[in-house]
Motif scaffolding. Structure first.
Motif, PDB file in Angstrom:
ATOM      1  N   GLY A 139       6.979   2.458 -25.812  1.00  0.00           N
ATOM      2  CA  GLY A 139       6.976   3.902 -25.979  1.00  0.00           C
ATOM      3  C   GLY A 139       5.804   4.442 -26.763  1.00  0.00           C
ATOM      4  N   ASN A 140       4.664   3.740 -26.781  1.00  0.00           N
ATOM      5  CA  ASN A 140       3.484   4.219 -27.490  1.00  0.00           C
ATOM      6  C   ASN A 140       2.741   5.272 -26.681  1.00  0.00           C
ATOM      7  N   SER A 141       1.791   5.925 -27.319  1.00  0.00           N
ATOM      8  CA  SER A 141       0.992   6.932 -26.635  1.00  0.00           C
ATOM      9  C   SER A 141       0.136   6.279 -25.560  1.00  0.00           C
ATOM     10  N   VAL A 142      -0.341   7.097 -24.617  1.00  0.00           N
ATOM     11  CA  VAL A 142      -1.194   6.592 -23.545  1.00  0.00           C
ATOM     12  C   VAL A 142      -2.461   5.975 -24.124  1.00  0.00           C
ATOM     13  N   ARG A 143      -3.022   6.606 -25.127  1.00  0.00           N
ATOM     14  CA  ARG A 143      -4.243   6.089 -25.747  1.00  0.00           C
ATOM     15  C   ARG A 143      -4.002   4.718 -26.373  1.00  0.00           C
ATOM     16  N   ALA A 144      -2.877   4.586 -27.089  1.00  0.00           N
ATOM     17  CA  ALA A 144      -2.557   3.302 -27.724  1.00  0.00           C
ATOM     18  C   ALA A 144      -2.328   2.222 -26.677  1.00  0.00           C
ATOM     19  N   GLN A 145      -1.666   2.577 -25.574  1.00  0.00           N
ATOM     20  CA  GLN A 145      -1.411   1.604 -24.519  1.00  0.00           C
ATOM     21  C   GLN A 145      -2.712   1.127 -23.886  1.00  0.00           C
ATOM     22  N   ARG A 146      -3.676   2.014 -23.719  1.00  0.00           N
ATOM     23  CA  ARG A 146      -4.966   1.616 -23.155  1.00  0.00           C
ATOM     24  C   ARG A 146      -5.701   0.651 -24.082  1.00  0.00           C
ATOM     25  N   GLN A 147      -5.633   0.911 -25.381  1.00  0.00           N
ATOM     26  CA  GLN A 147      -6.279   0.019 -26.344  1.00  0.00           C
ATOM     27  C   GLN A 147      -5.615  -1.358 -26.332  1.00  0.00           C
ATOM     28  N   GLN A 148      -4.287  -1.370 -26.278  1.00  0.00           N
ATOM     29  CA  GLN A 148      -3.556  -2.632 -26.249  1.00  0.00           C
ATOM     30  C   GLN A 148      -3.844  -3.405 -24.965  1.00  0.00           C
ATOM     31  N   LEU A 149      -3.961  -2.675 -23.858  1.00  0.00           N
ATOM     32  CA  LEU A 149      -4.277  -3.309 -22.578  1.00  0.00           C
ATOM     33  C   LEU A 149      -5.628  -4.001 -22.638  1.00  0.00           C
ATOM     34  N   GLN A 150      -6.619  -3.321 -23.169  1.00  0.00           N
ATOM     35  CA  GLN A 150      -7.953  -3.910 -23.241  1.00  0.00           C
ATOM     36  C   GLN A 150      -7.960  -5.144 -24.140  1.00  0.00           C
ATOM     37  N   GLN A 151      -7.219  -5.079 -25.233  1.00  0.00           N
ATOM     38  CA  GLN A 151      -7.131  -6.227 -26.128  1.00  0.00           C
ATOM     39  C   GLN A 151      -6.498  -7.424 -25.420  1.00  0.00           C
ATOM     40  N   ALA A 152      -5.427  -7.171 -24.660  1.00  0.00           N
ATOM     41  CA  ALA A 152      -4.748  -8.256 -23.949  1.00  0.00           C
ATOM     42  C   ALA A 152      -5.654  -8.880 -22.896  1.00  0.00           C
ATOM     43  N   LEU A 153      -6.386  -8.056 -22.166  1.00  0.00           N
ATOM     44  CA  LEU A 153      -7.298  -8.563 -21.138  1.00  0.00           C
ATOM     45  C   LEU A 153      -8.360  -9.476 -21.746  1.00  0.00           C
ATOM     46  N   GLN A 154      -8.864  -9.092 -22.899  1.00  0.00           N
ATOM     47  CA  GLN A 154      -9.913  -9.883 -23.546  1.00  0.00           C
ATOM     48  C   GLN A 154      -9.354 -11.168 -24.155  1.00  0.00           C
ATOM     49  N   LEU A 155      -8.206 -11.070 -24.827  1.00  0.00           N
ATOM     50  CA  LEU A 155      -7.640 -12.237 -25.496  1.00  0.00           C
ATOM     51  C   LEU A 155      -7.234 -13.334 -24.512  1.00  0.00           C
ATOM     52  N   TRP A 156      -6.848 -12.934 -23.307  1.00  0.00           N
ATOM     53  CA  TRP A 156      -6.411 -13.913 -22.313  1.00  0.00           C
ATOM     54  C   TRP A 156      -7.499 -14.214 -21.289  1.00  0.00           C
ATOM     55  N   ASP A 157      -8.720 -13.759 -21.568  1.00  0.00           N
ATOM     56  CA  ASP A 157      -9.877 -14.137 -20.761  1.00  0.00           C
ATOM     57  C   ASP A 157      -9.732 -13.696 -19.305  1.00  0.00           C
ATOM     58  N   ILE A 158      -9.231 -12.463 -19.100  1.00  0.00           N
ATOM     59  CA  ILE A 158      -9.069 -11.947 -17.738  1.00  0.00           C
ATOM     60  C   ILE A 158      -9.662 -10.549 -17.587  1.00  0.00           C
ATOM     61  N   ASP A 159     -10.468 -10.118 -18.557  1.00  0.00           N
ATOM     62  CA  ASP A 159     -11.044  -8.779 -18.467  1.00  0.00           C
ATOM     63  C   ASP A 159     -11.967  -8.644 -17.259  1.00  0.00           C
ATOM     64  N   TYR A 160     -12.619  -9.721 -16.864  1.00  0.00           N
ATOM     65  CA  TYR A 160     -13.522  -9.659 -15.717  1.00  0.00           C
ATOM     66  C   TYR A 160     -12.758  -9.581 -14.394  1.00  0.00           C
ATOM     67  N   LEU A 161     -11.442  -9.814 -14.444  1.00  0.00           N
ATOM     68  CA  LEU A 161     -10.596  -9.735 -13.251  1.00  0.00           C
ATOM     69  C   LEU A 161      -9.817  -8.431 -13.170  1.00  0.00           C
ATOM     70  N   ALA A 162     -10.046  -7.513 -14.087  1.00  0.00           N
ATOM     71  CA  ALA A 162      -9.176  -6.350 -14.283  1.00  0.00           C
ATOM     72  C   ALA A 162      -8.891  -5.551 -13.019  1.00  0.00           C
ATOM     73  N   GLU A 163      -9.878  -5.390 -12.143  1.00  0.00           N
ATOM     74  CA  GLU A 163      -9.715  -4.552 -10.960  1.00  0.00           C
ATOM     75  C   GLU A 163      -9.274  -5.334  -9.722  1.00  0.00           C
ATOM     76  N   GLN A 164      -9.128  -6.640  -9.832  1.00  0.00           N
ATOM     77  CA  GLN A 164      -8.744  -7.443  -8.681  1.00  0.00           C
ATOM     78  C   GLN A 164      -7.228  -7.458  -8.495  1.00  0.00           C
ATOM     79  N   GLN A 165      -6.791  -7.614  -7.241  1.00  0.00           N
ATOM     80  CA  GLN A 165      -5.367  -7.725  -6.968  1.00  0.00           C
ATOM     81  C   GLN A 165      -4.864  -9.102  -7.417  1.00  0.00           C
ATOM     82  N   VAL A 166      -3.746  -9.098  -8.100  1.00  0.00           N
ATOM     83  CA  VAL A 166      -3.207 -10.341  -8.665  1.00  0.00           C
ATOM     84  C   VAL A 166      -2.857 -11.337  -7.574  1.00  0.00           C
ATOM     85  N   ARG A 167      -2.357 -10.871  -6.449  1.00  0.00           N
ATOM     86  CA  ARG A 167      -1.883 -11.789  -5.409  1.00  0.00           C
ATOM     87  C   ARG A 167      -3.004 -12.612  -4.777  1.00  0.00           C
TER      88      ARG A 167
END
Length: 247
Positions: free
Chosen positions: A105-133
């Protein structure tokens, strides 16, 4: 203590899949569930996640009985990564990972920051726009790990069912490091794994199950003995100087 399981029983028809299991889930500890196939490890993890209602026994979470909680309250307090996370919808990596922030239930801005952190920490930021399947099995696993990690950030318990499957050595180490960082904040992580040597090296607390029952629980040095592992896995096992070998 984050959670306490008391005499938990789960049935499938007339068969007890989990039978009379009592187990503490300790704050500040990485707990690993071990045992042969069909031992009840995944079922017990689902009980901890609120996805399986036990036929017998009690659960205490945050000094409360969570069996009466809403799904939203469960999601806000407990994050669960299942053994299989099949995805056939055309969702991108960032869309799937972002699901982990929805329960907070965080703000949209906070969720975007958390998303970027998760992408970087798990080494998948370069895959962000690709379909998971369309990703490899290991890449898909890292996406689901990032999603569950993000959900776990505001809760107290992170549950992982075979999280190391499909991961290479580097990302296995990364996953274990994220779990270590998580519990160092006074929370708890529980994972199912099959690598007994990793359990010896990385677990703070282990629970050995067989045929739905808890054989033994405690520190790895106490639980993972040659005699006990030989009996549970039905193959000759030798434990010497912290190394588990099949004889």
């Amino acid at each position: 203590m984050v959670m306490q399981l008391q005499q938990i029983g789960v049935d499938r028809g007339s068969v007890a899949i989990v039978d009379d299991v009592s187990l503490p889930v300790l704050a500040g500890k990485v707990t690993m569930l071990l045992g042969p196939n069909g031992a009840g490890k995944s079922t017990l993890l689902k009980v901890m996640a609120g996805l399986e209602t036990p036929a017998r026994g009690q659960i205490e979470l945050q000094q409360d009985n969570p069996l009466s909680w809403s799904r939203q309250r469960w999601a806000a307090n407990v994050s669960f990564l299942p053994q299989l996370s099949a995805l056939s919808f055309p969702l991108t990596v960032k869309e799937v990972v972002a699901l982990g922030a929805m329960a907070q239930g965080n703000s949209v801005r906070a969720q975007r920051q958390q998303l970027q952190q998760a992408l970087q920490l798990w080494d998948i930021d370069y895959l962000a726009e690709q379909q998971v399947r369309w990703l490899s099995g290991g890449e898909q696993q890292r996406v689901q790990l990032a999603r569950s990690w993000l959900q776990a950030q505001h809760g107290q318990l992170w549950l992982l069912d075979e999280p190391l499957s499909a991961l290479d050595l580097r990302h296995q180490q990364q996953c274990l490091q994220r779990a270590r960082e998580y519990v160092q904040q006074g929370r708890a992580a529980v994972m199912v794994i099959h690598d007994l040597n990793l359990a010896w090296q990385c677990a703070d607390y282990v629970a050995l199950l067989c045929c739905g029952r808890l054989v033994c629980a405690g520190e790895p040095t106490e639980v993972l003995t040659s005699e006990r592992l030989t009996d549970v896995f039905q193959v000759p096992v030798e434990v010497e100087r912290g190394v588990v070998r099949w004889c």
